[in-house]
Design an enzyme around this catalytic site. Sequence first.
Site, PDB file in Angstrom:
ATOM      1  N   GLN A   1      -8.881  -5.638 -41.135  1.00 44.05           N
ATOM      2  CA  GLN A   1      -8.504  -6.460 -40.267  1.00 44.05           C
ATOM      3  C   GLN A   1      -9.129  -6.539 -38.650  1.00 44.05           C
ATOM      4  O   GLN A   1      -9.046  -7.288 -38.659  1.00 44.05           O
ATOM      5  CB  GLN A   1      -7.637  -7.927 -40.058  1.00 44.05           C
TER       6      GLN A   1
ATOM      7  N   ASP B   1      -4.900   0.767 -42.019  1.00 46.03           N
ATOM      8  CA  ASP B   1      -5.059  -0.431 -43.064  1.00 46.03           C
ATOM      9  C   ASP B   1      -6.427  -1.018 -41.764  1.00 46.03           C
ATOM     10  O   ASP B   1      -5.842  -1.879 -40.959  1.00 46.03           O
ATOM     11  CB  ASP B   1      -3.719  -1.177 -43.353  1.00 46.03           C
TER      12      ASP B   1
ATOM     13  N   CYS C   1      -1.591 -12.141 -50.143  1.00 43.98           N
ATOM     14  CA  CYS C   1      -1.175 -10.990 -50.101  1.00 43.98           C
ATOM     15  C   CYS C   1      -0.307 -10.185 -49.030  1.00 43.98           C
ATOM     16  O   CYS C   1      -0.140  -8.999 -48.937  1.00 43.98           O
ATOM     17  CB  CYS C   1      -2.386 -10.314 -50.287  1.00 43.98           C
TER      18      CYS C   1
END
Length: 414
Positions: A203, A200, A366
């Site tokens: 960021q 992921d 989240c």
Amino acid sequence: MAAKNLDLRQDFPILNQKVNDEQLVYLDNAATAQRPTAVTDSLVHFYQTDNANVHRGVHTLAERATEDYENARRKVQRFINAAEPEEVIFTKGTTDGLNLVASTYGEANIQAGDEIVISIMEHHSNLIPWQQLAIKKHATLKYIGLTADGELDMADAAEKITDKTKIVAIAHASNVMGVINPLAELAKLAHQHGAIIVGDGAQAVPHLAVDVQALDVDFYAFSGHKMMGPTGIGALYGKRALLEAMPPYQFGGEMIDFVHQQDSTWAQLPYKFEAGTQNIAGAVGLGTAVDYLTHVGMANVEAHEQAIVDYLLPKLVADPDLEVYGPHDPAKHTGVIAFNVKGIHPHDIATALDMEGVAVRAGHHCAQPLMTYLGLVATARASFYLYNTQQDADRLLVALAETKEFFNHGAVKA
């Protein structure tokens, strides 16, 4: 490393405004970044000069739009060092990309009794798809824990990733703990056990140089809006062999080779995974954002943000009224800083800071399992980007001091 003096605020008109009669300090970059004029101008230019559907027409506008769209793909490919453009799938964003992998590769390869390994710090986008896949397939979802200072516990990772593991899915950088996870080391560990690894990059890609080949990730997803591109656009990187073996994610126009009455065949990569009319203008804007970041230089972006963290983090950690989450060593901490002020709800902190013109986020970010793991309900979070300055950090410190004074003594700013 000293940061290059990035004086870029003139490129971001939205920052030149007052909020509640105070000059805006935007510190919610982990949620979404602001866009430079070059990006918004590229959207206007596309719609006013080149707008047409791609891959479907032989007229001039269609050819120009197709070239714009595919040129954006090539820019993204180079930016993350994918081996070829066909390994870059345009998506709606990180969430869409991760769901694509879970719904295609995961659906085809996870069986009852298999294990999926993620970390406790994952954003819901890199948690719920694997959670639901595990439920559906009667697989086991395992969580890697954290060290005492909030880093990923690699000793725990070595225990959790076993020969039963089929998928490891990990955030490259945390949106709460402010750490960069050792993705290359995790990839090696996963591959040793015959598992694939999904990164992921939401960021990470906006803030540091990412090389997917050096990381040896099998899939890697990220969003355009966090790296100054438009909303509703992102990309999924996947190794060609894996993408070719995977079934389509959605069905319809663009992703087909030939349609018969009773069956169909699929287009080649990357179009097999890009059903329907894509966010063409969004891809063009993302390509412009990549150009902007490339011109600034990702090493300069990283060094600039690190200089702010080096300045700010020790001051926050030294404040006895604050609890700062993640490593307290600035060298181990990104520009995402989650904190709480003792005795004050984080939503009240965010509201009070907004009255001072300082925009931060408050909530569970989240990451509810992480909040539970830490024994929290929510935190405040300040997150920095390349257009932020040391003066912005000072404004945050002053606003925090005034907020504490107000809540502790009922004082009102003159």
